[in-house]
Design a protein around this motif. Structure first.
Motif, PDB file in Angstrom:
ATOM      1  N   LYS A  54       0.839  -1.190   0.000  1.00 25.92           N
ATOM      2  CA  LYS A  54       0.000   0.000   0.000  1.00 25.92           C
ATOM      3  C   LYS A  54       0.879   1.248   0.000  1.00 25.92           C
ATOM      4  O   LYS A  54       1.650   1.475   0.935  1.00 25.92           O
ATOM      5  N   MET A  55       0.758   2.028  -1.044  1.00 25.61           N
ATOM      6  CA  MET A  55       1.566   3.239  -1.164  1.00 25.61           C
ATOM      7  C   MET A  55       1.016   4.345  -0.264  1.00 25.61           C
ATOM      8  O   MET A  55      -0.157   4.347   0.109  1.00 25.61           O
ATOM      9  N   ARG A  56       1.885   5.311   0.034  1.00 25.94           N
ATOM     10  CA  ARG A  56       1.552   6.402   0.947  1.00 25.94           C
ATOM     11  C   ARG A  56       1.648   7.742   0.244  1.00 25.94           C
ATOM     12  O   ARG A  56       2.497   7.934  -0.636  1.00 25.94           O
ATOM     13  N   ASP A  57       0.795   8.669   0.686  1.00 24.73           N
ATOM     14  CA  ASP A  57       0.876  10.019   0.138  1.00 24.73           C
ATOM     15  C   ASP A  57       1.946  10.816   0.883  1.00 24.73           C
ATOM     16  O   ASP A  57       2.643  10.275   1.757  1.00 24.73           O
TER      17      ASP A  57
ATOM     18  N   LYS B 126      -0.027   8.857   4.856  1.00 27.89           N
ATOM     19  CA  LYS B 126      -1.247   8.056   4.894  1.00 27.89           C
ATOM     20  C   LYS B 126      -1.341   7.191   3.641  1.00 27.89           C
ATOM     21  O   LYS B 126      -0.976   7.625   2.552  1.00 27.89           O
ATOM     22  N   THR B 127      -1.862   5.978   3.805  1.00 30.31           N
ATOM     23  CA  THR B 127      -2.028   5.103   2.644  1.00 30.31           C
ATOM     24  C   THR B 127      -3.180   5.605   1.783  1.00 30.31           C
ATOM     25  O   THR B 127      -4.175   6.139   2.289  1.00 30.31           O
ATOM     26  N   TYR B 128      -3.044   5.417   0.495  1.00 24.58           N
ATOM     27  CA  TYR B 128      -4.086   5.831  -0.435  1.00 24.58           C
ATOM     28  C   TYR B 128      -5.321   4.939  -0.276  1.00 24.58           C
ATOM     29  O   TYR B 128      -5.192   3.719  -0.099  1.00 24.58           O
TER      30      TYR B 128
ATOM     31  N   GLN C   6      -5.165   3.023  -5.084  1.00 23.45           N
ATOM     32  CA  GLN C   6      -3.957   3.427  -5.788  1.00 23.45           C
ATOM     33  C   GLN C   6      -4.076   3.033  -7.255  1.00 23.45           C
ATOM     34  O   GLN C   6      -4.771   2.067  -7.593  1.00 23.45           O
TER      35      GLN C   6
ATOM     36  N   LYS D 259       9.487   5.453   3.782  1.00 21.81           N
ATOM     37  CA  LYS D 259       8.346   4.811   3.130  1.00 21.81           C
ATOM     38  C   LYS D 259       7.607   5.788   2.211  1.00 21.81           C
ATOM     39  O   LYS D 259       7.086   5.381   1.161  1.00 21.81           O
TER      40      LYS D 259
ATOM     41  N   SER E  91       7.146   5.264  -1.934  1.00 25.67           N
ATOM     42  CA  SER E  91       5.881   5.430  -2.663  1.00 25.67           C
ATOM     43  C   SER E  91       6.001   6.484  -3.753  1.00 25.67           C
ATOM     44  O   SER E  91       5.455   6.310  -4.863  1.00 25.67           O
TER      45      SER E  91
END
Length: 447
Positions: free
Chosen positions: A359-362, A366-368, A371, A432, A436
């Motif tokens: 899970k990618m982060r902005d 925070k995770t999107y 995505q 992290k 992302s």
């Protein structure tokens, strides 16, 4: 969209950042930064262990734990010794031992005339996985050919009068026996949080009273796993009507008749859980078992070197130097380019299906909620080290393989005896976010 270098500079990590992203089909390197940088892999090393185990043991492999009688059973009594024989199953639980004890009772065994022996020599013993970790962390237990509850003991406490009631247990879901091979005392001190000593095979812990609230619990590492498993099985067998003498460690595997066998899940299921939960002991057990099967040096340290040589021949890596199978030891080294080679080698054997979705982060961390493309990867985290290696499917369907290694190795060295040194959590969070941002950039530029 910013350049990769702009993202690296904005992260302000200090230390080093290296990465490689490659087209999965052609093998063309699309973008790189310090591809030959030598960095700790942290838990991304478990991807190497996964390939090593799959190609050595096979997808149908199951670890086995056995109860062996060295003599015949006459009138419900074994005329000789009963042996609990470990097969390096990293997933063996108290409930599994309870089921074995129940099966022993079901086939009519009610006692023995000889000794109760426990054998844990399927893989070499090590007191701990890595020496650069605090003594009390449960993810750094002993390694042995007999593993119970990931070689952890459950410490629970609650306030009682002017002091504390403490318990040291080996709980499962169905069975919750005490662990008599470990003890705990509460000490009137501020530090250290825990202290540990080994006196005649009895693991003795003390904890600072200042760290305890009204009640709580945590897992602690076990350093004598053979004695621990034997102690727990003795309690479980007694509850099933088969009293046994105190366990004794067997120095070699005794021969006899197998009465009861417990088989683990299939290897791919074990490896998938290992990658999902990043269980260090599982990585060491499957890696050392693989070295043993190959006839290679299999002790902690030497088995990592055996695997490093294997992956060099298997995937053409140039500079992978692993001191273990889990990535817990901070002295292991890989390069971004070599990690990409590992991930590429894992594609035909289904490695992508074993690592979990990432899970990618902005920019805020925070995770999107959703995505724009799929990423499956293995993460790795040590103090001031954060790594990521895996696969991504760009928006246009293009398949990419990547690795990102970040680390402030000097800062880690200065704080290696601390469980959570100041600044480490924030540092990992920034890393992290950077990872992302790089993935989003590659999806946009190369997809």
């Amino acid at each position: 969209m910013s350049s990769s270098e702009a993202y690296v500079q904005a992260a302000q990590l200090g230390g080093d950042v290296g990465f490689v992203v490659m087209d999965a089909r052609s093998g063309q390197v699309l973008e790189q930064r310090h591809p030959d940088l030598h960095m700790p892999p942290a838990s991304t090393a478990k991807t190497v262990t996964t390939l090593y185990a799959l190609e050595t043991l096979g997808t149908d492999y199951r670890f086995g734990t056995r109860l062996i009688a060295t003599g015949p059973v006459v009138g419900g009594v074994i005329q000789g010794d009963l042996v609990l024989s470990g097969g390096a199953d990293p997933t063996l639980s108290t409930d599994d031992l309870g089921a074995m004890a129940a099966e022993l009772s079901r086939i009519g065994v009610r006692g023995i005339t000889g000794r109760f022996l426990v054998w844990g020599g399927a893989i070499p013993y090590a007191e701990e996985i890595a020496r650069d970790q605090p003594v009390y962390v449960s993810y750094n237990p002993a390694v042995s050919g007999l593993i119970l509850n990931f070689n952890r003991v459950y410490f629970a406490w609650k306030r009682a009068g002017n002091g504390y009631q403490v318990m040291m247990d080996a709980p499962g879901d169905a069975y919750k026996p005490r662990a008599y091979t470990a003890s705990m005392t509460v000490a009137a001190r501020q530090a250290p949080l825990f202290s540990y000593s080994d006196r005649g095979g009895k693991e003795q812990w003390s904890v600072a009273a200042s760290a305890l609230g009204r009640s709580g619990s945590r897992w602690l590492p076990v350093r004598h796993p053979v004695a621990y498993a034997g102690d727990v099985f003795q309690t479980l067998a007694r509850s099933q009507g088969c009293p046994l003498p105190a366990a004794e460690e067997a120095r070699s595997q005794p021969a006899g008749t197998v009465l009861v066998t417990h088989a683990s899940h299939r290897l791919p299921d074990i490896l998938e859980d290992m990658l999902k939960y990043s269980t260090n002991l599982t990585a060491e057990a499957v890696g050392m078992t693989s070295s043993t099967v190959r006839g290679l040096p299999a002790s902690v340290g030497r088995s990592g070197a055996s695997m490093s040589q294997w992956i060099a021949a298997r995937a053409g890596t140039q500079a992978i130097d692993l001191v273990d199978h889990s990535g817990l030891g901070g002295n292991s080294r890989v390069t971004p380019l070599d990690m990409v080679r590992v991930m590429a080698a894992g594609q035909p054997v289904g490695l992508r299906n074993l690592v979990k979705p990432f899970k990618m982060r902005d920019a805020s961390g925070k995770t999107y909620a959703s995505q724009p493309f799929r990423v499956d990867a293995k993460t790795g985290t040590l103090n001031f080290v954060s790594t990521l290696a895996g696969y991504m499917t760009a928006p246009n369907g293009r398949e990419l393989v990547f690795s990102i290694l970040t680390g402030d190795v000097e800062r880690r060295r200065r704080t290696q005896d601390e469980d959570r040194p100041a600044g480490s959590v924030q540092w990992v969070k920034r890393s992290k976010i950077l990872q992302s941002q790089l993935l989003m950039r590659w999806g946009a530029v190369y997809g």
